[in-house]
Design a protein around this motif. Structure first.
Motif, PDB file in Angstrom:
ATOM      1  N   VAL A 143      59.603  10.172 -20.057  1.00 20.10           N
ATOM      2  CA  VAL A 143      58.887   9.031 -19.882  1.00 20.10           C
ATOM      3  C   VAL A 143      58.670   8.590 -21.828  1.00 20.10           C
ATOM      4  CG1 VAL A 143      57.601   7.704 -19.357  1.00 20.10           C
ATOM      5  CG2 VAL A 143      58.424   8.862 -17.954  1.00 20.10           C
ATOM      6  N   ASP A 200      60.874   1.835 -18.752  1.00 16.17           N
ATOM      7  CA  ASP A 200      60.098   0.178 -17.891  1.00 16.17           C
ATOM      8  C   ASP A 200      58.748   0.831 -17.738  1.00 16.17           C
ATOM      9  OD1 ASP A 200      62.815  -0.940 -19.079  1.00 16.17           O
ATOM     10  OD2 ASP A 200      63.087  -0.953 -17.014  1.00 16.17           O
ATOM     11  N   VAL A 201      58.817   2.296 -18.275  1.00  9.85           N
ATOM     12  CA  VAL A 201      56.709   2.526 -17.879  1.00  9.85           C
ATOM     13  C   VAL A 201      56.479   3.413 -19.237  1.00  9.85           C
ATOM     14  CG1 VAL A 201      57.927   4.775 -16.792  1.00  9.85           C
ATOM     15  CG2 VAL A 201      55.466   3.011 -16.273  1.00  9.85           C
ATOM     16  N   SER A 202      55.672   2.951 -19.727  1.00  8.11           N
ATOM     17  CA  SER A 202      54.560   3.931 -20.773  1.00  8.11           C
ATOM     18  C   SER A 202      54.163   5.480 -20.251  1.00  8.11           C
ATOM     19  CB  SER A 202      53.117   3.000 -21.123  1.00  8.11           C
ATOM     20  OG  SER A 202      52.491   3.568 -20.394  1.00  8.11           O
ATOM     21  N   ASP A 205      50.568   4.861 -18.359  1.00 13.36           N
ATOM     22  CA  ASP A 205      50.577   4.891 -17.068  1.00 13.36           C
ATOM     23  C   ASP A 205      51.487   6.035 -16.441  1.00 13.36           C
ATOM     24  OD1 ASP A 205      49.763   2.479 -18.380  1.00 13.36           O
ATOM     25  OD2 ASP A 205      51.250   1.563 -18.163  1.00 13.36           O
ATOM     26  N   PHE A 206      52.263   6.171 -16.371  1.00 13.81           N
ATOM     27  CA  PHE A 206      53.307   7.025 -15.631  1.00 13.81           C
ATOM     28  C   PHE A 206      52.498   8.816 -15.631  1.00 13.81           C
ATOM     29  CE2 PHE A 206      56.667  10.142 -14.721  1.00 13.81           C
ATOM     30  CZ  PHE A 206      57.323   9.500 -12.613  1.00 13.81           C
ATOM     31  N   LYS A 227      46.157  -0.661 -12.308  1.00 12.50           N
ATOM     32  CA  LYS A 227      47.230   0.372 -12.948  1.00 12.50           C
ATOM     33  C   LYS A 227      47.666   1.285 -12.021  1.00 12.50           C
ATOM     34  CE  LYS A 227      49.171  -0.370 -15.843  1.00 12.50           C
ATOM     35  NZ  LYS A 227      50.086  -1.017 -16.070  1.00 12.50           N
ATOM     36  N   GLU A 230      49.035  -0.843  -9.189  1.00 12.45           N
ATOM     37  CA  GLU A 230      50.523  -0.878  -9.946  1.00 12.45           C
ATOM     38  C   GLU A 230      51.371  -0.363 -10.316  1.00 12.45           C
ATOM     39  OE1 GLU A 230      52.411  -2.571 -13.985  1.00 12.45           O
ATOM     40  OE2 GLU A 230      50.024  -3.082 -13.530  1.00 12.45           O
ATOM     41  N   MET A 231      50.804   1.119 -10.500  1.00  9.12           N
ATOM     42  CA  MET A 231      52.189   1.715 -10.475  1.00  9.12           C
ATOM     43  C   MET A 231      53.072   2.743  -8.694  1.00  9.12           C
ATOM     44  SD  MET A 231      52.762   2.038 -13.413  1.00  9.12           S
ATOM     45  CE  MET A 231      53.459   4.037 -13.701  1.00  9.12           C
ATOM     46  N   ARG A 234      55.063   0.751  -7.302  1.00  8.01           N
ATOM     47  CA  ARG A 234      56.320   0.374  -7.507  1.00  8.01           C
ATOM     48  C   ARG A 234      57.061   1.762  -7.783  1.00  8.01           C
ATOM     49  NH1 ARG A 234      57.683   1.096 -14.391  1.00  8.01           N
ATOM     50  NH2 ARG A 234      60.159   1.840 -13.784  1.00  8.01           N
TER      51      ARG A 234
END
Length: 313
Positions: A143, A200-202, A205-206, A227, A230-231, A234
């Protein structure tokens, strides 16, 4: 962690059967509206203190404890102490103090001593250590150019997203994918380990998401919940949404309007019910209607809020 006591001494004010608001003051992040009225029918003075401590809430204060002492300068009643525990903003304390019916007015003042309680500052998680190679890990997620060593079974148990991801990747493995997709395990063991890119994710955040339910989890805070929701949505990690719902129900200082939107948006039924039940005054209803979150609510949530207000008023 407790801060230093915040002390305040009011002025002296005359109170009778026609008075209401006596004083408004602000002291070190605490605003207090004080009112008092003599009730001749009950031979008592009705005192009210309303506390606004939103400024301290923004500084990670989650509770204020202490006491108020109200006094009659004419000695029409004994000095009266009221224990205080503030856990939400705009909290109101009332006290009825008996007096002799012959008195038409009194001169009163009060003093408070209040101690703010600060939430502990969580240690910053060491993601490199948390997701380092080990015998228990059998794959690598890549990631943002960084590698997280994880266990397929553990992630698959918590997430439908990862079940599908690893299942799809295993089927590709049966077809012998290019060697560049496989790397040697970084120890003396024989074998190979996959590297699976997550796009498409930092990394930050992951890693935050995984750390919330990985062994030795890092608990959510008001700064991370939006956040994380949101994660978790997803990557289909329902256990994280459940953890966040518990935090929002029991520990959060996020505004009621934003909490209602999050409950609606991310499917937290217990929190949604609490927020709807919390709409118990016209002031709260107006505040919700004027908030940016109201426009983002689903039709179902708006209908529940409206039904609550119709039954209430």
């Amino acid at each position: 962690m407790m801060g230093d006591a915040i002390e305040y001494e009011s002025g002296t004010y005359e109170v009778d059967d026609s008075t209401g608001a006596l004083e408004t003051n602000s002291q070190n992040g605490i605003k207090c509206d004080w009112s008092g009225t003599i009730n001749f029918n009950s031979s008592q003075i009705d005192f009210t203190w309303k506390f606004d401590w939103s400024e301290l809430q923004s500084e990670a204060v989650y509770e204020i404890t202490g006491h108020i002492t109200v006094t009659s300068t004419n000695n029409y009643f004994s000095a009266t102490k009221i224990d205080v525990r503030l856990t939400e903003n705009n909290q109101v304390y009332t006290k009825q103090v008996p007096i002799e019916s012959e008195y038409e007015y009194d001169e009163v003042n009060y003093h408070y001593s209040l101690i703010p309680h600060y939430a502990p500052i969580p240690e910053k998680p060491d993601y490199d250590k948390m997701f380092s190679p080990s015998d228990q890990n059998d794959t690598i997620l890549v990631v943002g150019g960084k590698k997280l060593h994880v266990n397929k079974s553990f992630l698959s148990y918590h997430s439908e997203y990862f079940r599908k991801l690893f299942s799809s990747n295993d089927k590709q493995g049966d077809a012998k994918p290019p060697k560049r997709q496989r790397k040697q395990i970084p120890d003396d063991k024989e074998g190979q380990i996959e590297e699976i890119p997550i796009k498409d994710v930092s990394f930050k955040d992951f890693a935050l998401l995984l750390s919330t339910f990985y062994p030795n989890p890092v608990f959510p805070t008001d700064k991370t919940v939006e956040k994380l929701l949101e994660m978790a949505s997803r990557f289909m990690v329902s256990s994280v949404i459940n953890i966040i719902e518990y935090h929002l129900l029991n520990n959060s200082r996020i505004t009621d309007e934003k909490m209602l939107w999050m409950a609606d948006e991310y499917g937290m039924p217990k929190l949604l019910e609490k927020c709807i039940r919390g709409l118990n005054t016209a002031e709260k209803a107006k505040k919700l209607d004027q908030s940016p979150e109201y426009k983002k609510l689903s039709d179902s949530a708006k209908a529940k809020a409206l039904d609550r207000l119709i039954k209430l008023f």
